[in-house]
Design a protein around this motif. Structure first.
Motif, PDB file in Angstrom:
ATOM      1  N   ASN A 127       0.820  -1.016   0.306  1.00  0.00           N
ATOM      2  CA  ASN A 127       0.384   0.190  -0.165  1.00  0.00           C
ATOM      3  C   ASN A 127       0.835   1.463   0.049  1.00  0.00           C
ATOM      4  OD1 ASN A 127      -2.819  -1.729   0.367  1.00  0.00           O
ATOM      5  ND2 ASN A 127      -1.579  -1.611   2.525  1.00  0.00           N
ATOM      6  N   ASP A 128       1.981   1.171  -0.108  1.00  0.00           N
ATOM      7  CA  ASP A 128       2.791   2.105  -0.282  1.00  0.00           C
ATOM      8  C   ASP A 128       3.103   3.432   0.873  1.00  0.00           C
ATOM      9  OD1 ASP A 128       3.628   1.668  -3.038  1.00  0.00           O
ATOM     10  OD2 ASP A 128       1.714   3.358  -3.709  1.00  0.00           O
ATOM     11  N   ASN A 129       2.993   2.299   1.556  1.00  0.00           N
ATOM     12  CA  ASN A 129       3.351   2.811   3.504  1.00  0.00           C
ATOM     13  C   ASN A 129       5.085   2.033   3.539  1.00  0.00           C
ATOM     14  OD1 ASN A 129       0.642   3.851   3.580  1.00  0.00           O
ATOM     15  ND2 ASN A 129       0.349   1.981   4.522  1.00  0.00           N
ATOM     16  N   GLY A 130       5.828   2.552   4.559  1.00  0.00           N
ATOM     17  CA  GLY A 130       6.553   2.503   4.571  1.00  0.00           C
ATOM     18  C   GLY A 130       7.879   3.468   5.110  1.00  0.00           C
ATOM     19  N   PHE A 131       9.219   3.659   4.713  1.00  0.00           N
ATOM     20  CA  PHE A 131      10.079   4.483   5.364  1.00  0.00           C
ATOM     21  C   PHE A 131      10.954   4.509   3.875  1.00  0.00           C
ATOM     22  CE2 PHE A 131      11.396   0.607   7.211  1.00  0.00           C
ATOM     23  CZ  PHE A 131      13.385   0.340   6.537  1.00  0.00           C
ATOM     24  N   THR A 146      15.913   8.455   9.121  1.00  0.00           N
ATOM     25  CA  THR A 146      14.451   8.100   7.974  1.00  0.00           C
ATOM     26  C   THR A 146      13.276   8.532   8.063  1.00  0.00           C
ATOM     27  OG1 THR A 146      13.200   7.175   9.994  1.00  0.00           O
ATOM     28  CG2 THR A 146      14.921   6.024   9.045  1.00  0.00           C
ATOM     29  N   LYS A 147      13.015   9.015   7.559  1.00  0.00           N
ATOM     30  CA  LYS A 147      11.264   9.280   7.282  1.00  0.00           C
ATOM     31  C   LYS A 147      10.273   8.778   6.622  1.00  0.00           C
ATOM     32  CE  LYS A 147      13.850  13.644   5.127  1.00  0.00           C
ATOM     33  NZ  LYS A 147      14.129  14.809   3.930  1.00  0.00           N
ATOM     34  N   GLU A 148       9.091   8.439   7.189  1.00  0.00           N
ATOM     35  CA  GLU A 148       8.366   8.232   7.257  1.00  0.00           C
ATOM     36  C   GLU A 148       7.382   8.639   5.835  1.00  0.00           C
ATOM     37  OE1 GLU A 148       3.940   5.837  10.218  1.00  0.00           O
ATOM     38  OE2 GLU A 148       5.091   7.983  10.150  1.00  0.00           O
ATOM     39  N   VAL A 153       3.540   8.879   0.328  1.00  0.00           N
ATOM     40  CA  VAL A 153       3.730  10.425   0.366  1.00  0.00           C
ATOM     41  C   VAL A 153       3.774  10.666   1.904  1.00  0.00           C
ATOM     42  CG1 VAL A 153       2.460  12.968   0.850  1.00  0.00           C
ATOM     43  CG2 VAL A 153       1.736  10.996  -0.552  1.00  0.00           C
ATOM     44  N   SER A 154       5.155  11.779   2.056  1.00  0.00           N
ATOM     45  CA  SER A 154       5.839  11.826   3.344  1.00  0.00           C
ATOM     46  C   SER A 154       5.167  13.155   4.123  1.00  0.00           C
ATOM     47  CB  SER A 154       7.459  11.684   2.860  1.00  0.00           C
ATOM     48  OG  SER A 154       8.022  11.947   3.770  1.00  0.00           O
ATOM     49  N   SER A 163      13.582  11.890  -3.194  1.00  0.00           N
ATOM     50  CA  SER A 163      12.733  11.436  -3.822  1.00  0.00           C
ATOM     51  C   SER A 163      12.839  10.157  -4.632  1.00  0.00           C
ATOM     52  CB  SER A 163      12.147  13.332  -4.610  1.00  0.00           C
ATOM     53  OG  SER A 163      11.628  13.669  -3.383  1.00  0.00           O
ATOM     54  N   GLU A 164      13.748  10.660  -5.939  1.00  0.00           N
ATOM     55  CA  GLU A 164      13.640   9.359  -6.528  1.00  0.00           C
ATOM     56  C   GLU A 164      14.319   7.895  -6.113  1.00  0.00           C
ATOM     57  OE1 GLU A 164      17.598   8.137  -9.485  1.00  0.00           O
ATOM     58  OE2 GLU A 164      18.076  10.211  -8.226  1.00  0.00           O
ATOM     59  N   ALA A 165      14.419   7.417  -5.391  1.00  0.00           N
ATOM     60  CA  ALA A 165      14.820   6.718  -4.134  1.00  0.00           C
ATOM     61  C   ALA A 165      12.975   6.159  -3.970  1.00  0.00           C
ATOM     62  CB  ALA A 165      15.440   6.302  -2.989  1.00  0.00           C
ATOM     63  N   LEU A 166      12.159   7.155  -3.469  1.00  0.00           N
ATOM     64  CA  LEU A 166      10.968   6.417  -3.543  1.00  0.00           C
ATOM     65  C   LEU A 166      10.082   6.347  -4.806  1.00  0.00           C
ATOM     66  CD1 LEU A 166       8.452   6.169  -2.079  1.00  0.00           C
ATOM     67  CD2 LEU A 166       7.790   9.198  -1.646  1.00  0.00           C
ATOM     68  N   ALA A 167      10.403   7.177  -5.851  1.00  0.00           N
ATOM     69  CA  ALA A 167       9.824   7.422  -7.439  1.00  0.00           C
ATOM     70  C   ALA A 167      10.253   5.861  -7.508  1.00  0.00           C
ATOM     71  CB  ALA A 167      10.270   8.275  -8.301  1.00  0.00           C
TER      72      ALA A 167
END
Length: 172
Positions: A127-131, A146-148, A153-154, A163-167
């Motif tokens: 569900n795109d939840n994590g860190f 870390t950022k939750e 979305v953070s 942002s690149e790692a999240l994408a």
């Protein structure tokens, strides 16, 4: 031709020829019934032989025992299938929250050391939840934070590498 017996039973004037014809007809009918009975007995015996042959399996095991065994196997398979369905649902619920998506971006944080020792690692569930784990390596040391991430979305603003790692983790 009158008979004393026929007179006593009230049939003194009865013609015996009719009685003889009636007896012959009844005998023919009886003979036909006996023949039909014999034919039916033979048919039943043939069916009985076929049924006995059908009901006896290999080594004398009866078909009934075979059917009972198949029904028990069927019950076992149904129970196993239901258990497997429950297990699969349980595993799916567990996997839903396991980290399944990953994005990793390596970079040189201060353009001074080379080797791209700093990194941003995004780990997300279904569900795109994590860190996002960000590790910054400099000459003075290594710092990690870390950022939750919730629903992709953070709440805290992300750097370029984060942002690149999240994408990457989200498949964008």
């Amino acid at each position: 031709m009158n008979s004393l017996f026929l007179d006593r039973i009230g049939l003194g004037s009865f013609d015996l020829g009719y009685l003889f014809v009636a007896v012959i007809i009844l005998m023919v009918i009886m003979l036909a019934v006996i023949i039909l009975l014999i034919v039916q007995i033979k048919k039943v015996n043939g069916l009985k032989r076929r049924l006995d042959k059908f009901l006896l399996g290999k080594d004398g095991m009866s078909l009934e025992q075979e059917i009972i065994g198949l029904c028990e196997d069927n019950r076992f398979l149904k129970n196993s299938t239901e258990k497997n369905k429950k297990d699969i649902r349980s595993l799916y619920k567990q996997i839903e929250t396991a980290y399944q998506k990953m994005g990793l971006v390596k970079y040189d944080a201060f353009n001074q050391m080379g080797g791209q020792l700093s990194f941003s690692l995004a780990l997300l569930d279904e569900n795109d939840n994590g860190f996002i784990l960000n590790s910054v390596h400099s000459a003075e040391g290594c710092y990690s934070y870390t950022k939750e991430i919730k629903n992709g979305v953070s709440a805290i603003s992300l750097g370029t590498e984060e942002s690149e790692a999240l994408a990457i983790a989200m498949g964008e």
